[in-house]
Design a protein around this motif. Structure first.
Motif, PDB file in Angstrom:
ATOM      1  N   ARG A  72       0.842  -1.195   0.000  1.00  0.00           N
ATOM      2  CA  ARG A  72       0.000   0.000   0.000  1.00  0.00           C
ATOM      3  C   ARG A  72       0.876   1.244   0.000  1.00  0.00           C
ATOM      4  O   ARG A  72       2.089   1.162   0.134  1.00  0.00           O
ATOM      5  CB  ARG A  72      -0.929  -0.005   1.211  1.00  0.00           C
ATOM      6  N   ALA A  73       0.253   2.385  -0.156  1.00  0.00           N
ATOM      7  CA  ALA A  73       0.989   3.654  -0.139  1.00  0.00           C
ATOM      8  C   ALA A  73       1.672   3.830   1.218  1.00  0.00           C
ATOM      9  O   ALA A  73       1.107   3.473   2.255  1.00  0.00           O
ATOM     10  CB  ALA A  73       0.043   4.818  -0.413  1.00  0.00           C
ATOM     11  N   GLU A 117      -0.515   5.834   3.711  1.00  0.00           N
ATOM     12  CA  GLU A 117      -1.954   5.538   3.701  1.00  0.00           C
ATOM     13  C   GLU A 117      -2.643   5.774   5.050  1.00  0.00           C
ATOM     14  O   GLU A 117      -3.764   6.280   5.106  1.00  0.00           O
ATOM     15  CB  GLU A 117      -2.180   4.083   3.265  1.00  0.00           C
ATOM     16  N   LYS A 118      -2.009   5.437   6.133  1.00  0.00           N
ATOM     17  CA  LYS A 118      -2.638   5.548   7.454  1.00  0.00           C
ATOM     18  C   LYS A 118      -2.328   6.866   8.167  1.00  0.00           C
ATOM     19  O   LYS A 118      -2.812   7.104   9.265  1.00  0.00           O
ATOM     20  CB  LYS A 118      -2.200   4.369   8.337  1.00  0.00           C
TER      21      LYS A 118
END
Length: 170
Positions: A65-66, A69-70
C-alpha cells in the motif's frame, strides 16, 4: 514526499523546543491541577520518539500500500484534543526532577535522528516488530508521522500547562 516529512520534522521539533524553553527550571516540574508537569510531558515525548532508529532496524517488509496511507487517520486521532488517551506503561514519565537543557539537547538529537532516517531510509517499508493499536503495522513513513502527531498533541498540552503555570497566553 520525503521533503514534506523533513519539513514537518523540523517544524514540529522547533516548536517543541520553543515551548519547552519558555519554562523556568522551577516551572518545568510544577504539576498543574491535574496531569503531568511540563518536564514529564517532555520526558514522555522523548521516550515515545527516541526509539525509532533502533526500532527501524528491526524486521521489515515491502508494503503493498501507499507509504502514507494511514497517516491521515493517525493525525486525525492524535490531534483530536477532545479525546483523552492513556499512555502505554513503557513510555510513562517518571517523577524525577527534569533538566531543561538536557531535554532541549535530547530533542535536538531526536530531530537529527529522524531527519537522517527520512533522508536515508526506505520509508515505504512496513515495520513488523510493533503495531500501533487500532492501526496495525505501519510503514516507516507512518511511524514518523505518528511521532510527529503525538508530539504535536503534547505541544498543545505543554502550551496549556505554560498558560496555567505562568499565565502566558502563548
Amino acid at each position: 514526499m520525503k521533503t514534506v516529512l523533513e519539513e514537518q520534522i523540523i517544524k514540529t521539533f522547533n516548536e517543541l523546543s520553543i515551548v519547552v524553553a519558555e519554562f523556568t527550571p522551577e516551572q518545568l516540574d510544577t504539576i498543574p491541577s491535574e496531569g503531568w508537569s511540563a518536564g514529564q510531558v517532555a520526558e514522555h515525548i522523548i521516550k515515545a520518539t527516541s526509539g525509532f532508529p533502533a526500532f527501524f532496524n528491526g524486521r521489515t517488509e515491502k508494503s503493498e500500500r501507499a507509504a502514507d496511507e494511514k497517516t491521515e487517520g493517525i493525525r486525525n486521532l492524535f490531534l483530536d484534543f477532545s479525546i483523552k488517551m492513556e499512555s502505554p506503561e513503557f513510555i510513562l514519565p517518571t517523577h524525577t526532577q527534569h533538566n531543561r537543557n538536557e531535554i532541549l539537547e535530547t530533542i535536538k538529537t531526536i530531530e537529527k535522528e529522524l531527519l537522517n532516517i527520512a533522508e536515508t531510509q526506505d520509508l515505504s517499508l512496513l515495520c513488523l516488530d510493533f503495531e500501533l493499536p487500532g492501526f496495525g503495522s505501519l510503514t516507516k513513513y507512518e511511524w514518523i508521522s505518528f511521532g510527529l502527531a503525538h508530539t504535536e498533541r503534547h505541544i498543545h498540552q505543554l502550551t496549556k500547562i505554560l498558560q496555567k503555570t505562568t499565565g502566558s497566553l502563548r
